[in-house]
Design an enzyme around this catalytic site. Structure first.
Site, mmCIF file in Angstrom:
data_model
loop_
_atom_site.group_PDB
_atom_site.id
_atom_site.type_symbol
_atom_site.label_atom_id
_atom_site.label_comp_id
_atom_site.label_asym_id
_atom_site.label_seq_id
_atom_site.Cartn_x
_atom_site.Cartn_y
_atom_site.Cartn_z
ATOM 1 N N CYS A 76 3.160 28.986 2.733
ATOM 2 C CA CYS A 76 4.358 29.594 2.160
ATOM 3 C C CYS A 76 5.264 28.488 1.621
ATOM 4 O O CYS A 76 5.602 27.549 2.346
ATOM 5 C CB CYS A 76 5.076 30.386 3.241
ATOM 6 S SG CYS A 76 6.787 30.774 2.887
ATOM 7 N N GLU A 77 5.640 28.607 0.366
ATOM 8 C CA GLU A 77 6.472 27.564 -0.230
ATOM 9 C C GLU A 77 7.913 27.596 0.274
ATOM 10 O O GLU A 77 8.654 26.644 0.066
ATOM 11 C CB GLU A 77 6.446 27.648 -1.757
ATOM 12 C CG GLU A 77 7.119 28.855 -2.342
ATOM 13 C CD GLU A 77 6.986 28.916 -3.856
ATOM 14 O OE1 GLU A 77 7.959 29.337 -4.496
ATOM 15 O OE2 GLU A 77 5.927 28.562 -4.403
ATOM 16 N N HIS A 78 8.320 28.651 0.934
ATOM 17 C CA HIS A 78 9.696 28.744 1.423
ATOM 18 C C HIS A 78 9.885 28.108 2.796
ATOM 19 O O HIS A 78 10.973 27.626 3.102
ATOM 20 C CB HIS A 78 10.138 30.212 1.473
ATOM 21 C CG HIS A 78 10.078 30.877 0.141
ATOM 22 N ND1 HIS A 78 9.477 32.095 -0.051
ATOM 23 C CD2 HIS A 78 10.514 30.485 -1.076
ATOM 24 C CE1 HIS A 78 9.560 32.427 -1.320
ATOM 25 N NE2 HIS A 78 10.174 31.472 -1.964
ATOM 26 N N HIS A 79 8.841 28.157 3.641
ATOM 27 C CA HIS A 79 8.967 27.659 5.020
ATOM 28 C C HIS A 79 7.880 26.656 5.398
ATOM 29 O O HIS A 79 7.883 26.143 6.509
ATOM 30 C CB HIS A 79 8.901 28.828 6.016
ATOM 31 C CG HIS A 79 9.910 29.887 5.751
ATOM 32 N ND1 HIS A 79 9.604 31.054 5.072
ATOM 33 C CD2 HIS A 79 11.230 29.954 6.034
ATOM 34 C CE1 HIS A 79 10.688 31.793 4.966
ATOM 35 N NE2 HIS A 79 11.689 31.157 5.537
ATOM 36 N N GLN A 117 2.510 34.809 -2.221
ATOM 37 C CA GLN A 117 1.324 35.657 -2.394
ATOM 38 C C GLN A 117 1.295 36.303 -3.771
ATOM 39 O O GLN A 117 0.228 36.448 -4.371
ATOM 40 C CB GLN A 117 1.285 36.710 -1.287
ATOM 41 C CG GLN A 117 0.042 37.574 -1.331
ATOM 42 C CD GLN A 117 -0.055 38.490 -0.134
ATOM 43 O OE1 GLN A 117 0.433 38.188 0.944
ATOM 44 N NE2 GLN A 117 -0.699 39.639 -0.317
ATOM 45 N N HIS A 145 1.612 36.547 7.056
ATOM 46 C CA HIS A 145 2.485 35.403 6.813
ATOM 47 C C HIS A 145 3.152 34.991 8.127
ATOM 48 O O HIS A 145 3.903 35.770 8.707
ATOM 49 C CB HIS A 145 3.567 35.778 5.795
ATOM 50 C CG HIS A 145 3.012 36.075 4.439
ATOM 51 N ND1 HIS A 145 3.190 35.230 3.382
ATOM 52 C CD2 HIS A 145 2.278 37.118 3.972
ATOM 53 C CE1 HIS A 145 2.593 35.727 2.312
ATOM 54 N NE2 HIS A 145 2.034 36.877 2.649
ATOM 55 N N CYS A 147 5.460 32.963 8.522
ATOM 56 C CA CYS A 147 6.913 32.861 8.360
ATOM 57 C C CYS A 147 7.586 34.197 8.694
ATOM 58 O O CYS A 147 8.779 34.227 9.011
ATOM 59 C CB CYS A 147 7.285 32.402 6.950
ATOM 60 S SG CYS A 147 6.699 33.473 5.624
#
Length: 185
Positions: A76-79, A117, A145, A147
């Site tokens: 995940c690019e956010h976390h 995704q 996910h 996250c």
């Protein structure tokens, strides 16, 4: 490489911030192992995944080709937390087919990047479209996910499903229904 040393130092600081002793036996080599693992998790940046589809064959087949349950692991690019699941990739050829393993390799190449995704689903479909020019393309991804499962809302059984639908799959309900029927367990 100077960047590796900088990242290892930052990870040592992070372990200390979290409350553990970076000098204890089990953690001494963790910064190095972490960097090595992240380079593996992101190996998709060191290739153009759609080039796996360059190998094509002239086969007179204009019915669905479906590769099911392609396992993948992504970040995940956010976390920077893992997400993982399966991709269902189908297309209706228009003069050209590719090797079945090439589809799985292409999925892997896009998954091994910092991702969301939705983008992953679209990238897979667009690669098929650009390289094979099929009559239709459909991709469905189902993933968990971490996250979302292990932090934040902590909904461990939650799965996310995304799709990308092109050509005859977008225009003809019967083609879309065939794909969806075949991917059901």
């Amino acid at each position: 490489m100077e960047q590796v040393g900088e990242v290892e130092q930052a990870l040592t600081t992070l372990m200390d911030l979290c409350g553990d002793d970076p000098a204890r036996e089990g953690l001494q080599e963790t910064p190095y192992r972490f960097v090595k693992a992240f380079l593996e998790y992101t190996q998709g940046y060191r290739e153009d995944p759609k080039h796996h589809l360059d190998k094509v064959f002239d086969v007179p087949h204009q019915e669905l080709v479906l590769v099911k349950d392609i396992e993948f692991y992504s970040m995940c690019e956010h976390h920077f937390a893992p997400f993982f699941g399966v991709a269902q990739v189908g297309y209706i050829p228009n003069e050209k087919v590719t090797g079945l393993s090439k589809i799985a390799r292409m999925v892997e190449g896009y998954a091994r990047r910092f991702q969301v995704q939705e983008r992953l689903t679209t990238q897979i479909a667009e690669a098929l479209e650009s390289e094979l020019a099929p009559l239709g393309t459909m991709v469905v991804i189902e993933a968990k996910h971490l996250c979302m499962c292990s932090r934040g809302v902590k909904k461990a059984s939650t799965k996310t499903v995304t799709s990308s639908v092109h050509g005859v799959f977008a225009k003809e309900a019967s083609s879309r229904a065939e794909f969806l029927t075949l991917i059901k367990d």
